[in-house]
Design a protein around this motif. Sequence first.
Motif, short mmCIF file in Angstrom:
data_model
loop_
_atom_site.label_atom_id
_atom_site.label_comp_id
_atom_site.label_asym_id
_atom_site.label_seq_id
_atom_site.Cartn_x
_atom_site.Cartn_y
_atom_site.Cartn_z
N THR A 106 15.51 -8.15 7.92
CA THR A 106 16.12 -7.50 9.08
C THR A 106 15.04 -7.11 10.08
O THR A 106 14.05 -6.47 9.71
CB THR A 106 16.92 -6.25 8.66
OG1 THR A 106 17.98 -6.66 7.80
CG2 THR A 106 17.50 -5.54 9.86
N TRP A 107 15.26 -7.51 11.32
CA TRP A 107 14.35 -7.16 12.41
C TRP A 107 15.07 -6.23 13.36
O TRP A 107 16.18 -6.52 13.80
CB TRP A 107 13.91 -8.43 13.14
CG TRP A 107 13.10 -8.16 14.36
CD1 TRP A 107 11.88 -7.52 14.43
CD2 TRP A 107 13.41 -8.51 15.71
NE1 TRP A 107 11.44 -7.47 15.72
CE2 TRP A 107 12.36 -8.08 16.53
CE3 TRP A 107 14.49 -9.17 16.29
CZ2 TRP A 107 12.35 -8.26 17.91
CZ3 TRP A 107 14.48 -9.35 17.66
CH2 TRP A 107 13.42 -8.91 18.45
N LEU A 108 14.44 -5.09 13.66
CA LEU A 108 14.97 -4.13 14.63
C LEU A 108 14.13 -4.26 15.89
O LEU A 108 12.94 -3.92 15.88
CB LEU A 108 14.88 -2.71 14.07
CG LEU A 108 15.57 -2.50 12.72
CD1 LEU A 108 15.28 -1.11 12.18
CD2 LEU A 108 17.06 -2.72 12.86
N PRO A 109 14.70 -4.78 16.98
CA PRO A 109 13.93 -4.99 18.20
C PRO A 109 13.30 -3.70 18.72
O PRO A 109 13.91 -2.64 18.64
CB PRO A 109 14.96 -5.53 19.20
CG PRO A 109 16.06 -6.05 18.36
CD PRO A 109 16.10 -5.20 17.13
N ILE A 110 12.10 -3.83 19.22
CA ILE A 110 11.42 -2.70 19.84
C ILE A 110 11.21 -3.04 21.31
O ILE A 110 10.71 -4.10 21.64
CB ILE A 110 10.07 -2.39 19.16
CG1 ILE A 110 9.20 -3.65 19.09
CG2 ILE A 110 10.27 -1.80 17.79
CD1 ILE A 110 7.79 -3.40 18.64
N PRO A 111 11.63 -2.16 22.21
CA PRO A 111 11.43 -2.45 23.63
C PRO A 111 9.95 -2.38 23.99
O PRO A 111 9.18 -1.66 23.36
CB PRO A 111 12.24 -1.35 24.33
CG PRO A 111 12.37 -0.26 23.33
CD PRO A 111 12.29 -0.89 21.97
N GLY A 112 9.58 -3.15 24.98
CA GLY A 112 8.22 -3.09 25.45
C GLY A 112 7.47 -4.39 25.27
O GLY A 112 8.03 -5.41 24.84
N PRO A 113 6.18 -4.36 25.58
CA PRO A 113 5.38 -5.58 25.59
C PRO A 113 5.15 -6.20 24.21
O PRO A 113 4.82 -7.37 24.11
CB PRO A 113 4.04 -5.12 26.20
CG PRO A 113 3.99 -3.66 25.97
CD PRO A 113 5.41 -3.18 25.97
N GLU A 114 5.34 -5.43 23.15
CA GLU A 114 5.10 -5.95 21.80
C GLU A 114 6.32 -6.64 21.19
O GLU A 114 6.24 -7.18 20.10
CB GLU A 114 4.64 -4.82 20.88
CG GLU A 114 3.31 -4.23 21.28
CD GLU A 114 2.89 -3.08 20.38
OE1 GLU A 114 3.52 -2.88 19.32
OE2 GLU A 114 1.95 -2.39 20.76
N LEU A 178 18.73 -7.90 13.97
CA LEU A 178 19.06 -9.25 13.52
C LEU A 178 18.75 -9.35 12.04
O LEU A 178 17.65 -8.98 11.61
CB LEU A 178 18.24 -10.27 14.30
CG LEU A 178 18.31 -11.72 13.84
CD1 LEU A 178 19.70 -12.29 14.12
CD2 LEU A 178 17.24 -12.55 14.54
N THR A 179 19.71 -9.80 11.25
CA THR A 179 19.50 -9.98 9.82
C THR A 179 19.74 -11.44 9.46
O THR A 179 20.72 -12.05 9.89
CB THR A 179 20.46 -9.09 8.99
OG1 THR A 179 20.17 -7.72 9.27
CG2 THR A 179 20.29 -9.33 7.49
N PHE A 180 18.82 -11.98 8.66
CA PHE A 180 18.95 -13.33 8.12
C PHE A 180 18.96 -13.19 6.60
O PHE A 180 18.12 -12.49 6.04
CB PHE A 180 17.78 -14.21 8.56
CG PHE A 180 17.75 -15.55 7.87
CD1 PHE A 180 18.69 -16.51 8.18
CD2 PHE A 180 16.82 -15.81 6.89
CE1 PHE A 180 18.69 -17.74 7.53
CE2 PHE A 180 16.80 -17.03 6.24
CZ PHE A 180 17.74 -18.00 6.55
N ALA A 181 19.93 -13.82 5.94
CA ALA A 181 20.04 -13.72 4.49
C ALA A 181 20.20 -15.08 3.85
O ALA A 181 20.74 -16.01 4.45
CB ALA A 181 21.23 -12.83 4.12
#
Length: 197
Positions: A106-114, A178-181
């Motif tokens: 699971t990826w939790l988006p982080i706002p910003g340049p990274e 986003l989760t990929f399983a």
Amino acid sequence: MKKWISVCLAGVIALSAGRFAFAVESPDTTAPYLLSGAPTFDLSISQFRERFNIDNPSLPLSEFRSISSSRDKLNLTRAASKINENLYASTALERGTLKIKSMQITWLPIPGPEQKSAKAKALEYMTAVLRLFTPTLTKAQSQQKLQKLLAQGKGKHYFTTSEGAIRYVVADNGEKGLTFAVEPIKLALSENLEGGE
């Protein structure tokens, strides 16, 4: 005081990640790995982690820690491993054997340049999980397959497709994560084979 704040922040992050780490089930759909008699991979979580870390030395996975949940059934154990502040590996395990019923990134988006580099790292982990459960694919083929699956699941709370004895699941919650399983499925004999034709 700083330690307490760090612990509280980690708890909040884990709780928000937990919502999405197991979000591959929508309100009107029961995830297949939760059903009675759901199959498992012939791989325990410790075997998976060991193999993953050997095959992917630049993508380390820490030890998985058990997560208790009131909605779990008696035959299921959930566990998670924090990769970084916005990336988690989680799993549903058969209680007792600790064999994998579902492996999720699971990826939790982080706002910003990274955000772009963080997403690239998440895709590397997802590709590595896909490749571990589908060892006949090369790294390039695994990347292509993942991109195709993510495109098919884009904007869908729950997308699933099966290939052979494996089910791929994508849960795309947009800015929330986003989760990929990857999950095993039971293979059934065709009626022709069972009928002796």
